[in-house]
Every structure is written in structure tokens, then in C-alpha cells.
Design an enzyme around this catalytic site. Sequence first.
Site: not given
Length: 333
Positions: A35, A64, A97, A147, A149
Site C-alpha cells: 500500500c 511487518h 505503525h 499491536h 499501532e
Amino acid sequence: MSPFPAIEGAADLPTPASNTRRPLELMIAAPRGFCAGVDRAIRIVELALEKHGAPVYVRHEIVHNKFVVDALKAKGAVFVEELDEVPDDANVVFSAHGVPKSVPAEAQDRGLSYLDATCPLVSKVHRQAERLVAAGRHIVFVGHAGHPEVIGTFGQVPAGSMTLVETVEDVAALDLPDPANVAFLTQTTLSVDDTAAIVSALHARYPSIDAPRGEDICYATSNRQAAVKAIADSCDAVLVIGAPNSSNSVRLVEVAERQGVRAALIQRAVELDWAFLDGVGTLGITAGASAPELLVRELVDRLATRFDVVEREVETTRESIAFKLPRGLDAAA
């Protein structure tokens, strides 16, 4: 030209005689793979290495994907988990992230030169969190505990001003001190369907809850899940290329399985268990947002050593989003 080295030895078995190979149709989902946020983050590390020379330190995996991380290591990037592993006066990059506010503050205190590769769509969630807390709202954050983020987003606001929920059941268990002043935000890489159910539960429990001005789940996550849905019904099985710690990649496996299709996550073609393809005439293939197209081609090449493959790409939408580089690197680009 690909920023990654050519892959050697993608197929570890000799090609059988063509008359012994059965046909296998490949339905390759599009969009898939990188992306705009991943592209930007990788480019930031590469340009930092060009500008400053090796080593450039990177806090946490930049994205990741082990293949990407190993390729950047080969160019001189050094990956660490915390800033105390970074020498004084070094150059450091923060991962896509996002990081808590305490991380750049520590870097400044130590005199480290740093670049922030946080995806702009994650940064947008950070700014929303700040505005909501400033307006007196308590935030319910939909995400996965632990996570990066989620850790980074919680680190944008004072402790206690945000509560994490992962499931509809978590919503039912909420006990917020001021139910009339509640807002919600979400991690950008969640299951679209799961999140819709949780958001519906939040609206039912807190009718006046503030919703984000725009969709928090990023365009790439939504697009890749929609692309898997588009092919799943026509496939006997689906393979997702991505890392087990990649939230968006794991969600793609779940999306396929919910369509009633067997699905598996692999990082590289060499991990493919041939038994997974028993009885499979049509195989769906996609890649998480951190996985380069090179790994898709590696898988197709490996499959071609055992099967007479026919490829068909199924495109559900076309992505054209690109994000600007940080100031100081844009000129170098």
C-alpha cells in the site's frame, strides 16, 4: 526496478514431465501487496541510508514482513525494539505503525536525528484522538491488544482517556464513567465486517457516541478484503502471502474462511505445504499490504513446478494513492 534483490531458488523441486502435471487455475486478487503507507516507509529507510550512510537504526520492524526487513538489513539498516539500543548521535527511523509521543520526545532529549515513517492514515487517527480527548470525550478504541499501532495510538493521549475493545462482548462489558461523553476510533488494519459489528454494538450501547469523521480502517485494508471476497466463491482454496504478525494479512485469511473457503497464510513460497493443494482446481492468491509483488511471483513460479498453471487477475478497484515523503528527504528522492 524492484528495490529488493532477485529471488534465487524459488522452486526446490525439479519440474515433472509436462504430461504428469495437472492443471491449476490461479485467481490472483487485485489490489494486493504494498500500500502507499508501506511504500513510503520503505522509501524513507532507503533514502535515509543514501543520505546518511549505514547504519541507520529503525525502531521496530519498519513494516511487518521479514523479506522486506532482511533486504533493508542488507543495505545497512539496523532494527531495534527500543531507543536505548540506538547509539548517541545516530540516525533513527520510526516504523509505519506509529509510536507513542514519548518516543520522539526521548529521541530529542538524546539528540538523535529521527525520521517518522508513520503511515499518514495512522497519523490521522492520532490527531483525531488528541482532538477528542481535548473536547472531553473518553475514547473507545477498537483494535488488537499489543499491536504496535494500538500502542502508538494510546501513547498520543493521557493514560486513562482511552479504553480498548476487541470484540462485541467487550462492548457489553464496558463500564465508562460518563456514557454521554464517549467517542470511538479504530485501528486501521481490522476486519471490515468484525469492526462493523463492534461499531453497531457501540452505537446501541451509547446512542450519542461520537463517530470518526472518516473511515479509520484504511483504504488498502478495505480494498484487499473486498478483493478476496470477490474471488473466494470461485476458489477451492486461498493462499495469503504475509507475516503472522501482520494484522491486515491475518484478516485476509479470516475473510476467505468466512466465505467458506480453506485459507492459509505463508510468508514465502517455500512454506507451501503441497498437501494443502490436494483437490484444488482453482487457487486464490493475494498478499498483505506489507508483502512485495516479488513474493507473489515467487509463489506462482513454485506452483508452476508441479502444475500447469493458468493465471487470471481479478481486479475489484485500482489504487492510485501516494503519500509525500518527510521534509528533508523529498528533495533526495
